[in-house]
Design an enzyme around this catalytic site. Structure first.
Site, PDB file in Angstrom:
ATOM      1  N   ARG A  23       0.813  -1.231   0.000  1.00 50.55           N
ATOM      2  CA  ARG A  23       0.000   0.000   0.000  1.00 50.55           C
ATOM      3  C   ARG A  23       0.841   1.273   0.000  1.00 50.55           C
ATOM      4  O   ARG A  23       0.326   2.360  -0.226  1.00 50.55           O
ATOM      5  CB  ARG A  23      -0.969  -0.009   1.192  1.00 50.55           C
ATOM      6  N   GLY A  88       2.268 -15.795   8.585  1.00 48.69           N
ATOM      7  CA  GLY A  88       1.702 -15.251   9.817  1.00 48.69           C
ATOM      8  C   GLY A  88       2.759 -14.770  10.795  1.00 48.69           C
ATOM      9  O   GLY A  88       3.947 -15.071  10.653  1.00 48.69           O
ATOM     10  N   ASN A 179      -5.425  -5.258  20.265  1.00 52.43           N
ATOM     11  CA  ASN A 179      -4.024  -5.675  20.308  1.00 52.43           C
ATOM     12  C   ASN A 179      -3.171  -4.731  19.463  1.00 52.43           C
ATOM     13  O   ASN A 179      -3.451  -4.510  18.289  1.00 52.43           O
ATOM     14  CB  ASN A 179      -3.918  -7.109  19.774  1.00 52.43           C
ATOM     15  N   TYR A 358      28.405  33.356  -0.399  1.00 49.31           N
ATOM     16  CA  TYR A 358      28.706  31.923  -0.368  1.00 49.31           C
ATOM     17  C   TYR A 358      30.097  31.715   0.215  1.00 49.31           C
ATOM     18  O   TYR A 358      31.088  32.220  -0.312  1.00 49.31           O
ATOM     19  CB  TYR A 358      28.650  31.305  -1.778  1.00 49.31           C
ATOM     20  N   TYR A 379      35.750  26.021  -6.497  1.00 51.97           N
ATOM     21  CA  TYR A 379      35.616  24.846  -7.363  1.00 51.97           C
ATOM     22  C   TYR A 379      35.929  25.224  -8.796  1.00 51.97           C
ATOM     23  O   TYR A 379      35.428  26.216  -9.310  1.00 51.97           O
ATOM     24  CB  TYR A 379      34.157  24.363  -7.242  1.00 51.97           C
TER      25      TYR A 379
HETATM   26  C1  UD1 Z   1      -1.628  -7.870  13.790  1.00 52.04           C
HETATM   27  C2  UD1 Z   1      -2.174  -8.671  14.980  1.00 52.04           C
HETATM   28  C3  UD1 Z   1      -3.449  -8.007  15.472  1.00 52.04           C
HETATM   29  C4  UD1 Z   1      -3.180  -6.548  15.863  1.00 52.04           C
HETATM   30  C5  UD1 Z   1      -2.537  -5.807  14.682  1.00 52.04           C
HETATM   31  C6  UD1 Z   1      -2.073  -4.445  15.126  1.00 52.04           C
HETATM   32  C7  UD1 Z   1      -1.523 -10.972  14.602  1.00 52.04           C
HETATM   33  C8  UD1 Z   1      -1.968 -12.325  14.154  1.00 52.04           C
HETATM   34  N1  UD1 Z   1      -2.443 -10.005  14.546  1.00 52.04           N
HETATM   35  O1  UD1 Z   1      -2.622  -7.975  12.775  1.00 52.04           O
HETATM   36  O2  UD1 Z   1      -3.974  -8.673  16.598  1.00 52.04           O
HETATM   37  O3  UD1 Z   1      -4.371  -5.919  16.261  1.00 52.04           O
HETATM   38  O4  UD1 Z   1      -1.383  -6.513  14.191  1.00 52.04           O
HETATM   39  O5  UD1 Z   1      -1.639  -3.707  14.038  1.00 52.04           O
HETATM   40  O6  UD1 Z   1      -0.406 -10.823  15.014  1.00 52.04           O
HETATM   41  N2  UD1 Z   1       4.552 -10.028   9.399  1.00 52.04           N
HETATM   42  C9  UD1 Z   1       5.626 -10.757   8.974  1.00 52.04           C
HETATM   43  N3  UD1 Z   1       5.431 -11.984   8.467  1.00 52.04           N
HETATM   44  C10 UD1 Z   1       4.187 -12.558   8.371  1.00 52.04           C
HETATM   45  C11 UD1 Z   1       3.091 -11.790   8.796  1.00 52.04           C
HETATM   46  C12 UD1 Z   1       3.293 -10.531   9.314  1.00 52.04           C
HETATM   47  O7  UD1 Z   1       6.777 -10.305   9.045  1.00 52.04           O
HETATM   48  O8  UD1 Z   1       4.092 -13.703   7.906  1.00 52.04           O
HETATM   49  C13 UD1 Z   1       4.780  -8.692   9.946  1.00 52.04           C
HETATM   50  C14 UD1 Z   1       4.210  -7.618   9.040  1.00 52.04           C
HETATM   51  O9  UD1 Z   1       5.173  -7.119   8.173  1.00 52.04           O
HETATM   52  C15 UD1 Z   1       3.780  -6.557  10.024  1.00 52.04           C
HETATM   53  C16 UD1 Z   1       3.423  -7.348  11.268  1.00 52.04           C
HETATM   54  O10 UD1 Z   1       4.064  -8.592  11.148  1.00 52.04           O
HETATM   55  O11 UD1 Z   1       4.826  -5.675  10.343  1.00 52.04           O
HETATM   56  C17 UD1 Z   1       1.916  -7.504  11.446  1.00 52.04           C
HETATM   57  O12 UD1 Z   1       1.408  -8.267  10.384  1.00 52.04           O
HETATM   58  P1  UD1 Z   1       0.003  -7.978   9.741  1.00 52.04           P
HETATM   59  O13 UD1 Z   1      -0.279  -8.980   8.715  1.00 52.04           O
HETATM   60  O14 UD1 Z   1      -0.076  -6.548   9.338  1.00 52.04           O
HETATM   61  O15 UD1 Z   1      -0.938  -8.229  10.978  1.00 52.04           O
HETATM   62  P2  UD1 Z   1      -2.348  -7.600  11.210  1.00 52.04           P
HETATM   63  O16 UD1 Z   1      -3.358  -8.334  10.429  1.00 52.04           O
HETATM   64  O17 UD1 Z   1      -2.305  -6.142  11.066  1.00 52.04           O
END
Ligand code: UD1
Ligand code: CA
Length: 455
Positions: A23, A88, A179, A358, A379
């Site tokens: 995004r 995840g 969270n 300058y 220069y």
């Molecule tokens: C996550 C939380 C949610 C919280 C929210 C706050 C989880 C499952 N959910 O959701 O409870 O309210 O953040 O903003 O944790 N990332 C990785 N690898 C992955 C997945 C994610 O590095 O496989 C990193 C992303 O780059 C990001 C962060 O983890 O920086 C959060 O991931 P994202 O998918 O944005 O989680 P949310 O759905 O926002």
């Protein structure tokens, strides 16, 4: 909420930076976008360091050498782990399994796209672990909870579970305590808890947010800490990036003002994360600070000035409309006035460069006076050369000092000179064509032209 941590406790911080950040619509990875001149990743890393993390593991997406390099630029000893598939947040944390296996008292997980979190908040999370909690999650009261995980509290106020928005019932979705993403675990329990996390949920992802419920099922304690929503705001697009910048700028300005800096219109002053301003400095409206600026006590930065890599001595004055570039070093009570640019040059105590000038690759002695329109010609298109101006020298307006050149102490340079040779101390140098005057010439010229027109 500053918590004191028992001494000797070792803390591993795992910073998740594997997101794609689509995004942002950018060639630059999301977490490398800067706020106050430092990447979001850098802000998060410095906050966990401030909270005393002993080691940082950064989890990056496949082939993201640029993010890895940025992490190492912030902390050369940072360990980098690659998450090959995005399955995840718990899966991402386990990409750093090798680091967790080293054995820490605490494992703190942070998201690199939540750049406003403070060291104090991380420290409070560590404090909860130190007090015997196995999993602690950071929460906030959301104005609009849509999309966030909801905190499910047990009767005793402990954290029973976190339910992701997509998995929540209508009743759970009505909860506004959300969270923030930041979760800390007891280092000796972390791997056990994390490896029990499955992906039987709406998104088929390994949710880090399952950790509290698993800990409780194991008979361990889980707790919630809260932070203001402003501190936990995430950045997903450029609009949120601008919002985070505004929040960070407000924080930096407030810190400066509380430390004794006067800002007449703070909202128009842009600070760099490393800007250092001493007390009793006044910053007028519309001033921009780039990297590495230090302003000593009692200085005044007048409106519309642009400073980077500059050191401004005590009670010195800059602007309005001045530009200090890297290596500009102003001595005590030195003065740089309007439409003056200074680069890689030192100005001695009380030296004055008041207008339209300058000064580059030069040293200007104490109490020297540089007239309006002076240019150091440093220069030749290939190399840079130095100009040395002695103490108390006076350079007349509109002079060109062709470097390399030295103007001796106390010397005078006549206005409009083009100085190509060294000038002796205490001497006068005039290096311009002599004035020729022809009395009556103008009147005679006009009379002749008039006659020609008639004829
Ligand atoms: C996550 C939380 C949610 C919280 C929210 C706050 C989880 C499952 N959910 O959701 O409870 O309210 O953040 O903003 O944790 N990332 C990785 N690898 C992955 C997945 C994610 O590095 O496989 C990193 C992303 O780059 C990001 C962060 O983890 O920086 C959060 O991931 P994202 O998918 O944005 O989680 P949310 O759905 O926002
Ligand atoms: Ca998110």
């Amino acid at each position: 909420m500053i918590a004191a941590i028992s001494s000797g406790r070792r803390c591993l911080a795992i910073v998740l930076a594997a997101g794609e950040g689509t995004r942002m619509k950018s060639a630059l990875p999301k977490v490398m976008h800067p706020l106050a001149g430092r990447s979001m990743l850098g802000h998060v890393m410095s906050a966990v360091l401030e909270a005393g993390a002993s080691e940082i593991a950064v989890v990056v997406g496949p082939g993201r050498d640029d993010v890895a390099a940025e992490a190492r630029a912030v902390l050369p000893g940072a360990r980098i782990f690659e998450q090959r598939e995005r399955l995840g947040t718990a899966h991402a944390v386990l990409a750093a399994r090798e680091a967790i296996e080293q054995g820490y008292d605490e494992v703190v997980v942070a998201f690199a796209d939540t750049p406003l979190l403070t060291g104090a908040t991380f420290l409070a999370m560590r404090g909860a672990l130190d007090a015997g909690v196995a999993v602690v999650a950071l929460a906030f009261e959301a104005e609009d909870p849509t999309g966030y995980g909801r905190m499910i509290l047990a009767g005793d106020g402990a954290l029973a579970a976190i339910v992701e928005h997509k998995d929540a019932t209508a009743e759970q979705r009505a909860l506004t305590l959300c969270n923030a993403g930041l979760i800390a675990l007891d280092g000796r329990r972390a791997l056990d808890i994390l490896s029990r996390i499955g992906n039987a949920n709406a998104q088929r992802e390994y949710y880090l947010t399952d950790a509290p419920a698993i800990a409780r099922a194991l008979g361990l304690r889980a707790a919630v800490l809260t932070a203001p929503e402003a501190e936990v705001q995430g950045v997903n697009d450029r609009v949120q990036l601008a919002r985070a910048e505004a929040a960070l700028q407000a924080r930096l300005r407030e810190r400066a003002m509380r430390a004794g800096v006067t800002m007449i219109d703070p909202a128009t002053v842009f600070l760099h994360h490393d800007t250092r301003i001493a007390r009793d400095v006044t910053i007028e409206p519309n001033v921009w600070f780039g990297p590495g600026v230090v302003i000593e006590e009692g200085g005044v930065i007048h409106a519309f000035s642009h400073l980077e890599g500059a050191h401004v001595g005590p009670r010195a004055s800059v602007g309005p409309f001045a530009r200090l570039r890297p290596g500009a070093q102003l001595g005590e009570k030195a003065k740089v006035g309007n439409f003056v640019e200074i680069k890689a040059s030192t100005l001695g105590k009380g030296a004055k460069v008041s207008h339209l000038t300058y000064i580059g690759d030069a040293s200007v002695g104490a109490d020297a006076n540089i007239g309006a329109g002076t240019i150091t010609c440093n220069y030749d298109g290939y190399a840079k050369f130095r100009t040395v101006i002695g103490d108390g020298a006076f350079v007349g307006s509109n002079s060109s000092l062709v470097a390399p050149v030295t103007i001796g102490e106390g010397a005078y340079i006549g206005s409009g000179s083009v100085v190509t040779k060294d000038v002796e101390p205490g001497s006068l140098t005039v290096a311009r064509a002599r004035q020729s005057s022809y009395p009556g010439w103008a009147a005679a010229f006009r009379a002749r032209k008039k006659a020609e027109k008639k004829g």
